[in-house]
Structures are given as C-alpha cells and as structure tokens.
Design an enzyme around this catalytic site. Structure first.
Site, PDB file in Angstrom:
ATOM      1  N   HIS A 145       0.747  -1.203   0.051  1.00  8.58           N
ATOM      2  CA  HIS A 145      -0.021  -0.026  -0.202  1.00  8.58           C
ATOM      3  C   HIS A 145       0.796   1.313   0.117  1.00  8.58           C
ATOM      4  CE1 HIS A 145      -3.589  -2.367   0.346  1.00  8.58           C
ATOM      5  NE2 HIS A 145      -3.387  -2.629   1.652  1.00  8.58           N
ATOM      6  N   ASP A 184      -2.734 -10.595  -2.355  1.00 11.27           N
ATOM      7  CA  ASP A 184      -3.122  -9.988  -0.904  1.00 11.27           C
ATOM      8  C   ASP A 184      -4.932  -9.668  -1.044  1.00 11.27           C
ATOM      9  OD1 ASP A 184      -2.250  -8.472   1.864  1.00 11.27           O
ATOM     10  OD2 ASP A 184      -4.019  -7.528   1.049  1.00 11.27           O
ATOM     11  N   ASP A 186      -4.229 -12.616   3.821  1.00 13.13           N
ATOM     12  CA  ASP A 186      -5.321 -12.037   4.271  1.00 13.13           C
ATOM     13  C   ASP A 186      -6.606 -12.444   3.624  1.00 13.13           C
ATOM     14  OD1 ASP A 186      -4.484 -10.324   2.539  1.00 13.13           O
ATOM     15  OD2 ASP A 186      -4.572  -8.616   4.088  1.00 13.13           O
ATOM     16  N   HIS A 192      -6.368  -7.250  -0.304  1.00 12.06           N
ATOM     17  CA  HIS A 192      -6.590  -5.858  -0.622  1.00 12.06           C
ATOM     18  C   HIS A 192      -5.796  -5.403  -1.689  1.00 12.06           C
ATOM     19  CE1 HIS A 192      -6.846  -6.208   3.936  1.00 12.06           C
ATOM     20  NE2 HIS A 192      -8.079  -5.654   3.582  1.00 12.06           N
TER      21      HIS A 192
HETATM   22 ZN   LIG Z   1      -4.150  -6.940   2.934  1.00 16.10          ZN
END
Ligand SMILES: [Zn+2]
Length: 344
Positions: free
Chosen positions: A163, A198, A287, A200
């Site tokens: 991120h 991931d 995750d 996200h």
């Molecule tokens: Zn994540």
C-alpha cells in the site's frame, strides 16, 4: 527454501488503537505475525533463514521520492521536537489536504504526516529502520533468485509494503517491498511481473509502476467499492502513458471462496504468461483467509495457490504482505510455500 528476515521489525510495534470503520481497534500488524510465520516455516526441512544484505539506496530512491524518504527517516524525531512527545510515543497523521484543491507545502511535521499518508498509521521511533530492513529482505530475496542460487525465495517482510506509494504510506505499509524487489530485478535486466494475491488491492505498487511497461502489475483482491483501500483497485485502472495496458486489477465480491478466487487466479496467470516475464514477484498476502473477513479462502486453498504459482514456471520471489489472524497466519503461509515447492 531461502527465507530472508530481520529482527529490526520488532522496533515497529504500534500499540495505540487503530482507527478502522469508525472504530478504534487494537493494532493487527504486530511483531507476533513474524514469530507465527517463522515457527510454521521452521517445521519445514528445507527452511534456511538469512538476514538481508544492505539495500542499495539507488533502488530505494527509484521507487520512492527523495522528499518522502527524507520525511520518513526523520519524521518521528521531528515530531518529538515539535510536540514534546516521548521517544516511545506514536506520531499519527490527523489532517490532510482536500482532494482537488491547490495546497501548500508546510514545513510542520504535523502537516507533513498527513501530506505523506492516506490513512491513520503511526510512525514510531523504530519504523524507519524496520521498514528499511524489510525492504532489504525483499531485495536480497530477489538477488538470490536472479543469481540463480534458488528458483524461489521468500522475504518475510514486516511492516508490509504494497500500500506504500512513491510518496505516501498507508495500510500498515511504509516502503514498498514488492516494488523494491521488482525494481532491483529490472535493473538486472529482467522483465518483471508483480502478482499481488493479498486480499486488498496493491494500490501502492500500482502507483509506483503506473506509467511503466517494463513491470506489469496484476492484483486479485476484494472489491474496493466495499473493501480497503476503497479508492483504487478497480478494473478500469489499466495504467497510463507508456504503462497503458500494463496494470490489471481483478476484484472479487466480498466473501468469494476458492471456486471464484481460482477463476480470477487463472485470469491472472494467463496475463502473466502472455507478458512473458523473466521473474515474478508475488505480493503474498494471506489475508484472503476467511478468518480475516474479506475473502473466503480456507486451509488447503493456500496449498493450491502455491501450486498454481509454481506452475507459472518462472523464478519467483515471494514477499510477505498481509495476513492478520494469528491462529491461521503461519500455517497458511507455510501451506502456500509447500504447495509451491512440491510443484516447482
Ligand atoms: Zn491486505
């Protein structure tokens, strides 16, 4: 299997509640994550754990802007000077410029914390060193694969990185470890794909390589319309300039299980194969586990994931990203790596 890891991550140990969804929750990105993963990997016979080599500053400054790097290195000390805060306190962003408005460049570190972030992550006295060592682990793993020492290497990076953009931190990430492994590889002449699994969207990696065609970015993740990072990760974000067509977002509805996930994974693998990389950097967030509440992968699905990644048949660097449920984190990483090793 080579594992690159550094103890420096322990100095980044946030304890203040993290603001998420309007609630103050206990921090989830904690040092115990590394212990859980290492314990699970040490049960595998092939595991060799190494510390990182020093990271080349030119690699770092080609992924992140110099002003951002200078800010990150000195932010906590400056914040202590400006606020009278203690070395053990956590510097939190709390104000940022309004979207679309012209803005100035104040010298106050209070303002700069917001200028250089898009989230509510703290900077601690040990954050810079922890992030730097994590980035060095990713770079060292890439180097070992490029030099042919190993077909696959795993960087146990904490804090995570995907991120973090050219000049911003957020989502627990400060330096983009995945992008640093990719950049080092490009500089050694490799054609590179970052494949982000991931849960996200890898918005930071996307931002870093947005205008480039020498690194293709592919990300499979929960729908950003309802999941973090909300503002990026949509399928119509396909890169810009020379990078047009070299960024691919493959979102999935919240709660998607392996059946849906594996179809997206096949699409991603097809894109990777069509690009024809010399090396793949996998942003390995686990995750996607049902316990982490976005997608719905379970136990053996991670072995299948590792198997599919290995079948791409390319030198591969696995870089640890998310995964927060401590009861399953270690075994899900180990299952992915076992699946890879048994099929490579
Ligand atoms: Zn994540």
């Amino acid at each position: 299997m080579l594992v690159f890891c550094s103890d420096a991550h322990r100095a980044h140990n946030p304890v203040q509640p993290h603001l998420f969804g309007g609630e103050h929750l206990p921090p989830k990105e904690v040092p115990e994550r590394v212990e859980r993963i290492l314990n699970a990997l040490k049960e595998m016979d092939s595991t060799q754990v190494r510390g990182p080599e020093t990271l080349d500053s030119e690699i770092l400054s080609s992924v992140h802007s110099l002003d951002y790097l200078g800010f990150l290195e000195h932010a906590h000390a400056r914040w202590c000077d400006q606020t009278g805060g203690d070395i053990s306190d956590e510097a939190m962003p709390f104000v940022r410029p309004a979207v679309g408005q012209p803005f100035g460049h104040p010298t106050s570190v209070l303002a700069q914390l917001g200028r250089y972030s898009n989230d509510s992550d703290p900077i601690l006295s040990g954050t810079w060193q922890a992030a730097l060592e994590a980035a060095a682990c990713a770079a060292s793993a890439a180097r070992s694969v490029l030099e042919g020492e190993s077909h696959m290497a795993y960087a146990l990076t904490r804090p995570p990185g995907h991120h973090a953009g050219p000049d911003f931190f957020g989502g627990y990430c400060y330096l983009n470890n995945t992008a640093i492994a990719a950049e080092l590889s490009v500089r050694q002449g490799a054609r590179v794909v970052t494949l982000d699994v991931d849960t996200h969207a890898g918005n930071g990696t996307q931002a870093i390589f947005w205008s480039r065609k020498d690194v293709m970015c592919v990300s499979i993740h929960g729908d950003p319309n309802t999941e973090y990072p909300f503002f990026q990760g949509y399928s119509n974000e396909i890169g810009g300039g020379e990078g047009l067509g070299y960024n691919h977002n493959l979102p999935l509805p919240t709660g998607s299980d392996w059946d849906s996930y594996s179809r997206r994974l096949e699409e991603a693998c097809q894109l990777v194969t069509n690009f024809g990389p010399d090396l793949i950097v996998v942003a390995l967030g686990v995750d996607t586990a049902i316990e982490d509440g976005v997608l719905g992968l379970k136990g053996d699905d991670f072995r299948l994931l590792g198997t599919r990644l290995a079948k791409l048949g390319k030198p591969t660097v696995l870089v640890q990203e998310g995964g927060y449920d401590l009861t399953v984190l270690g075994k899900n990483v180990a299952a992915t790596i076992e699946g890879f090793e048994q099929s490579a």
